[in-house]
Design a protein around this motif. Structure first.
Motif, PDB file in Angstrom:
ATOM      1  N   GLN A  46       0.816  -1.225   0.000  1.00  0.00           N
ATOM      2  CA  GLN A  46       0.000   0.000   0.000  1.00  0.00           C
ATOM      3  C   GLN A  46       0.846   1.270   0.000  1.00  0.00           C
ATOM      4  OE1 GLN A  46      -2.122  -0.973   3.493  1.00  0.00           O
ATOM      5  NE2 GLN A  46      -0.574  -0.231   4.902  1.00  0.00           N
ATOM      6  N   GLY A  47       2.121   1.142   0.382  1.00  0.00           N
ATOM      7  CA  GLY A  47       2.990   2.313   0.414  1.00  0.00           C
ATOM      8  C   GLY A  47       3.166   2.929  -0.959  1.00  0.00           C
TER       9      GLY A  47
ATOM     10  N   GLY B  54       0.630   4.180   4.630  1.00  0.00           N
ATOM     11  CA  GLY B  54       1.817   3.905   3.859  1.00  0.00           C
ATOM     12  C   GLY B  54       2.425   2.586   4.306  1.00  0.00           C
ATOM     13  N   CYS B  55       3.739   2.466   4.107  1.00  0.00           N
ATOM     14  CA  CYS B  55       4.379   1.167   4.342  1.00  0.00           C
ATOM     15  C   CYS B  55       5.527   1.285   5.347  1.00  0.00           C
ATOM     16  CB  CYS B  55       4.905   0.632   3.024  1.00  0.00           C
ATOM     17  SG  CYS B  55       6.155   1.712   2.302  1.00  0.00           S
ATOM     18  N   ALA B  56       6.134   0.141   5.623  1.00  0.00           N
ATOM     19  CA  ALA B  56       7.232   0.093   6.582  1.00  0.00           C
ATOM     20  C   ALA B  56       8.393   0.992   6.156  1.00  0.00           C
ATOM     21  CB  ALA B  56       7.718  -1.351   6.746  1.00  0.00           C
ATOM     22  N   GLU B 176      11.543  -3.299   4.208  1.00  0.00           N
ATOM     23  CA  GLU B 176      10.801  -3.507   2.967  1.00  0.00           C
ATOM     24  C   GLU B 176       9.318  -3.180   3.176  1.00  0.00           C
ATOM     25  OE1 GLU B 176      13.020  -5.574   4.224  1.00  0.00           O
ATOM     26  OE2 GLU B 176      14.389  -6.255   2.663  1.00  0.00           O
ATOM     27  N   GLY B 177       8.726  -2.600   2.160  1.00  0.00           N
ATOM     28  CA  GLY B 177       7.370  -2.077   2.261  1.00  0.00           C
ATOM     29  C   GLY B 177       6.303  -3.079   2.639  1.00  0.00           C
ATOM     30  N   TYR B 178       6.558  -4.350   2.392  1.00  0.00           N
ATOM     31  CA  TYR B 178       5.511  -5.345   2.672  1.00  0.00           C
ATOM     32  C   TYR B 178       5.538  -5.812   4.125  1.00  0.00           C
ATOM     33  CZ  TYR B 178       9.581  -8.316   1.849  1.00  0.00           C
ATOM     34  OH  TYR B 178      10.832  -8.848   1.899  1.00  0.00           O
ATOM     35  N   ARG B 179       6.505  -5.332   4.913  1.00  0.00           N
ATOM     36  CA  ARG B 179       6.579  -5.792   6.308  1.00  0.00           C
ATOM     37  C   ARG B 179       5.508  -5.103   7.146  1.00  0.00           C
ATOM     38  NH1 ARG B 179      11.052  -8.959   6.809  1.00  0.00           N
ATOM     39  NH2 ARG B 179      12.727  -8.465   5.351  1.00  0.00           N
ATOM     40  N   SER B 182       1.609  -1.330   8.194  1.00  0.00           N
ATOM     41  CA  SER B 182       1.599   0.120   7.956  1.00  0.00           C
ATOM     42  C   SER B 182       2.991   0.679   8.216  1.00  0.00           C
ATOM     43  CB  SER B 182       0.602   0.802   8.895  1.00  0.00           C
ATOM     44  OG  SER B 182       1.107   0.731  10.212  1.00  0.00           O
ATOM     45  N   GLN B 183       3.060   2.011   8.274  1.00  0.00           N
ATOM     46  CA  GLN B 183       4.319   2.683   8.619  1.00  0.00           C
ATOM     47  C   GLN B 183       4.869   2.187   9.954  1.00  0.00           C
ATOM     48  OE1 GLN B 183       1.546   4.131   7.454  1.00  0.00           O
ATOM     49  NE2 GLN B 183       1.836   6.307   7.051  1.00  0.00           N
ATOM     50  N   SER B 184       3.955   1.804  10.814  1.00  0.00           N
ATOM     51  CA  SER B 184       4.328   1.467  12.182  1.00  0.00           C
ATOM     52  C   SER B 184       5.444   0.433  12.272  1.00  0.00           C
ATOM     53  CB  SER B 184       3.080   0.979  12.920  1.00  0.00           C
ATOM     54  OG  SER B 184       3.416   0.581  14.201  1.00  0.00           O
TER      55      SER B 184
END
Lengths: 454, 546
Positions: A46-47, B54-56, B176-179, B182-184
């Motif tokens: 989703q990022g 968003g992502c990690a 990596e973004g899939y971890r 969310s941003q958290s």
């Protein structure tokens, strides 16, 4: 400002510092917004979707709606089929678009998600459509992504259903602002032709304020029109990088002849657009456009001393920069540093040839970055910098007048509404360039040299 | 005014059954009569739902690491992720050494297809070498984007080798973004890395003064941190390190000597706060420098912690002086803001932290929520032992720290700690819910559909969120305020910030631009006149009889 950038040019072999490009999915998302009632869908984490929406929103200052497959670690291991299936069901049920335009990301591409086979297992509600484009972030740039999504529109929709071609023209505008798309349509209409322009983000990302939010504003290219694009006589592909590939597919698939032109920035590129319509459809140039051209030339000649001979450094997306280089040359300016972040030797050849013909020894690079571009400027200073918002760091570091043009423009407003294409757009460019140069003259002038009339 | 359970239920009827069941758990109608109220948080976003999350990578590089100014941040991956985190977050930093300031630069390994196929480790190592040679940074942080973990690049090994080769701290973050969800997840990864590689790396053994503090979870958006530091210094505090707004490797490495850690954004930095307590014996205090009352309370709590009469006296002097400056100014804005309502949907702490200043201006927060918070940010830290570990949150490695043999100093005895905890939120955060009024709404991970639906139903006077939904509110004729970037204004923290905030919010309310949404011809007949008279001639806006 940028104090760690040395003047000395040294070959760098790894990576990019201060990019002049971004990744494919952003371009694909922007192109998808140019379809009426279409929701772009990002198949990945989703990022990605969040970043693209943020960046586009900052440039257009309008809502940018898009959905995502919201991958988790599990989907990254087992594949994104289940996420896509859930996503599509939810999207149609909750947000009710007519079309979902899916693009991939580096995540889904790296794990090898096969979208066509996934889509084969998804139930699409009656009357709804799904299209897709592969947009791996690790190849090309946002311009490639824009081109790929435009290609997908041709691939999914265009049909040659008639034995004879119609007196109609397809126009692929490339990655330009909605204000430019509106102006291109006006020009073609003024020539007495109804253009099938796609993608068309006019009325989508510059939608009017009415007190009501509409998830799918009035604008955007209609699918029926794109289907009918297969019956058009010609396709004007405006810009080699953004538009040629889909135009070629349209020629191959439907036999619509491609006319490859520059993005119509500046007098020559606009002339060429009009000449293509004149020859292609045997129509005289409309008096209205002839008048506009005359006004433009009037301005160019009357004010040539404001800009003639000035050295310019310009960067941005390849189609825009190539056309702008041509225009600067017709103004008698000297584009000495020309760079795009998008890779492609064709850019270097095209711009290199123009500079050579004009007798200018300049630097040209495709796939370059702004760190190197800045170093060029340190080695050969310029009078003017033209580029997107990221140029402001260099402009400040080197104290150069700066004109913002291209994507993204994150720190000034209204730009997306006003065209830089066509004769009117050319007038606007001259105004921006002259104002920047003359404001500098005023700023630097001693009191005794400060002039009222210039 | 206000929604009932059945209203919320009917709003959510648009959703497919499964989505509705899920989302209901994330929406809470506040009832102050209940002792506790539960909310679901830090759970997966449903695919297809238009979320603001968003992502990690965004949480790790974008939020926590990105502001560190003397780091070169190399993003290992294709170009996009580096590009989107280049100068977009307004984390300001003063330039002490122009050669050690890299916030205007963007470094990416710009992975190409061949790197995906054959691996990108060599490219990363090569870029580190070139960066060291050209930039000589104090430190290098390598952050991973999605493909890196998938193709198995060992960035930890590349960083270790590079550090050995160059003698410059090089640290890698597998964000990596899939971890996570969310941003958290990225905050946690960044916290672990800073704790492991930076904090405690300095030589300081003792703080320069007794009143030495760190500011944690403060990102200096629009200069927030500078306003707070101004006041703290004036009172007599020494700020050792800010994590991470305006922060640096140079300051963070000595953060272990502080006698107190102030926590502004609990969500993004509580891991470090916790670990600093375990490793160095330094407690943390939940402060909130947004709004006058919160700022004053926070300053007083700090003074209580240090228990020094002179410090307390000076605290009151500074508060009195600042109040005499801002109070008369605030009053004029209060007159305009009084009675208005707000939505406050931000991040993992501001959704709560901004409610105080709204209340001071007479604006009621009728809906609040977080984009990526956990249950403890809503319900308070007491809930932490009850939070279930699931497939998504178990993958973020917990860093276990032990008391540092040489540097552990118990700053507060257990008895004193218990006594202080009676008075001030020391090592404690009670969360958002307790402070909200009955029948207000709390929504976790508010999505596009709900944003639109709740604005329509509750008609707030101002919508506070981020850039992605800002213009949705505008299109509906509702002023909005980005509480991530402040719409390029600020600072909003502390005394001066409260005035700036009041001024900006008021501007949103009084701007004449909203008055033009309805055109003059809307709902007006084209022809107007008295039909009883014989001839009526229409001339534009006026009707003239002949």
């Amino acid at each position: 400002m940028l104090d760690s950038t040395p003047k000395e040019l040294k070959e760098r072999r790894f990576g990019v510092i201060n990019p002049a490009k971004t990744c494919q999915p952003l371009g694909a998302m922007y192109a998808a917004l140019g379809l009426h009632r279409c929701l772009p869908h990002s198949h990945g984490s989703q990022g990605c979707c969040s970043y693209h929406r943020m960046h586009l929103t900052r440039h257009f200052r309008d809502p940018i709606m898009a959905s995502t497959s919201s991958f988790t670690e599990g989907s990254s291991i087992f594949g994104g089929a289940a996420n896509l299936k859930t996503a599509i069901r939810n999207v149609f049920e909750i947000y009710n678009p007519d079309i979902v335009a899916i693009h991939t990301t580096c995540l889904s591409e790296t794990i090898g998600d096969d979208l066509p086979s996934f889509l084969g297992t998804i139930d699409i509600p009656a009357g709804k459509r799904i299209i897709h484009a592969n947009t791996p972030s690790y190849a090309g740039s946002h311009i490639t992504g824009f081109s790929s999504m435009t290609r997908a529109m041709v691939d999914y929709f265009a049909e040659a259903s008639l034995p004879e071609k119609k007196e109609q023209v397809n126009v692929l505008p490339g990655f330009v602002n909605p204000g430019d798309m509106r102006e291109i349509k006006r020009i073609v209409r003024t020539m007495g032709l109804e253009p099938i322009l796609f993608p068309d983000t006019a009325g989508v990302v510059d939608a009017p304020m009415t007190g009501q939010f509409s998830m799918y504003p009035e604008g955007g290219a209609r699918v029926e029109k794109i289907i009918d694009a297969g019956n058009s006589r010609y396709t004007l592909a405006l810009g080699l990088f953004a538009s040629s590939d889909p135009a070629m597919l349209l020629e191959r698939k439907c036999g619509v002849e491609e006319i490859l032109l520059k993005t119509p920035i500046g007098i020559k590129a606009t002339d060429n657009l009009l000449m293509a319509l004149r020859f292609g459809f045997l129509r005289e140039i409309s008096p209205e456009l002839a008048e506009e051209r005359g006004q433009l030339v009037d301005i160019m000649t009357d004010t040539h001393f404001h800009f003639h001979g000035k050295k310019v450094a310009l960067f941005g997306d390849p189609d825009i920069v190539s056309a702008l280089t041509e225009f600067l040359l017709s103004l008698g300016m000297q584009p000495v540093h020309v760079l795009t972040g998008t890779p492609g030797k064709a850019f270097e050849n095209e711009v290199g040839t123009m500079l050579e013909e004009a007798g200018i020894r300049g630097r040209v690079k495709a796939g370059g970055d702004l760190f190197e571009f800045h170093q060029w400027i340190k080695n050969e200073p310029v009078d003017l910098l033209i580029g997107n918002t990221y140029g402001k760091y260099i402009a400040r570091a080197e104290d150069i007048p700066f004109v913002r043009m291209g994507f993204p423009n994150l720190d000034r407003s209204v730009h997306s509404y006003l065209p830089v294409v066509g004769y009117k757009g050319a007038m606007r460019i001259i105004e921006m360039v002259s104002n920047a140069l003359l404001d500098r003259v005023d700023r630097d002038a001693l009191d005794e040299d400060f002039e009222l009339v210039m | 005014m206000g929604l009932r359970e059945q209203d919320i239920d009917s709003i959510l009827d648009v959703y497919p059954a499964k989505v509705k069941r899920n989302r209901k758990k994330h929406i809470l109608l506040r009832d102050t009569a209940l002792e506790t109220q539960e909310i679901e948080a830090n759970a997966r976003t449903i695919p297809g739902i238009i979320s603001n999350r968003g992502c990690a990578f965004a949480g790790c590089k974008g939020v926590v690491l990105g502001p560190l100014k003397d780091f070169v941040h190399i993003v290992h991956g294709p170009i996009g992720c580096a590009y989107y985190t280049w100068g977009t977050r307004r984390n300001k930093a003063r330039i002490e050494d122009p050669k050690q300031y890299f916030l205007n630069y963007c470094f990416s390994t710009d992975m190409q297809e061949s790197d995906i196929v054959f691996g990108g480790e060599k490219k990363l190592a090569g870029m580190i070498d070139e960066v060291v040679e050209t930039f000589h940074p104090n430190a290098i942080a390598v952050t991973a984007t999605c493909p890196v973990g998938l193709i198995g690049d060992d960035i930890q090994a590349v960083a270790r080798e590079a550090e050995k080769r160059h003698g410059v701290p090089v640290m890698a973050f597998n964000c990596e973004g899939y971890r996570g969800v969310s941003q958290s997840a990225g905050h946690h990864i960044a916290n672990n890395g800073l704790m492991e590689h930076v904090i405690g790396r300095g030589d300081l053994e003792e703080p320069p003064t007794r009143f030495a503090v760190n500011m944690l979870g403060e990102y200096n958006i629009g200069g927030d941190s500078w306003e707070i530091e101004r006041v703290l210094r004036d009172i007599g505090y020494e700020v050792i390190a800010v994590m991470t707004g305006g922060g640096s490797f140079e300051t963070l490495k000595n953060a272990h000597v502080a006698n107190l850690n102030l926590v502004q954004c609990h969500r993004s930095i509580n891991y470090i706060a916790d670990m600093l307590e375990k490793k160095y014996g330094t407690p943390w205090l939940k402060i909130n420098f947004i709004g006058i009352n919160n700022t004053i309370q926070s300053l007083r709590n700090m003074a209580v912690y240090f228990g020094d009469a002179k410090l307390q006296e000076r605290t009151e002097e500074v508060i009195a002086r600042e109040m005499s400056r801002v109070e008369p100014v605030l009053e004029q804005y209060r007159k305009i803001c009084q009675g208005k309502t707000a939505f406050c949907f931000v991040g993992g702490s501001r959704g709560h932290n901004y409610q105080g200043i709204f209340a001071e201006l007479g604006v009621e927060t009728i809906l609040a929520g977080y984009e990526f918070a956990h249950r403890d940010d809503y319900e308070g830290r007491a809930i932490i032992p009850q939070i279930k570990i699931n497939a998504d949150n178990q993958n973020i490695p917990e860093l276990t720290v032990e008391p540092d043999k040489k540097r552990f100093r118990m700053k507060v005895s257990p008895e004193k700690m218990a006594e202080l905890q009676e008075k001030i939120p020391l090592c404690e955060y009670k969360g958002m819910i307790v402070e909200m009024q009955s029948s207000s709404l709390i929504v976790d991970d508010l999505n596009h559909f709900e944003t639109e639906a709740f604005i329509e139903r509750l008609k707030p006077d101002i919508f506070c969120s981020g850039i992605k939904d800002k213009y949705v509110a505008h299109k509906m004729g509702v002023p909005s305020k980005q509480l991530h970037s402040y719409d390029y204004s600020g600072p909003y923290y502390g005394f001066k910030g409260a005035v700036k905030f009041a001024q900006d919010i008021t501007m949103g309310f009084v701007s004449p631009t909203w008055n033009y949404i309805t055109p003059p011809w809307k709902n007006k007949p084209l022809l107007k006149g008295d039909v009883q008279k014989e001839e009526v001639q229409n001339v534009g806006l006026y009707t003239k009889r002949t």
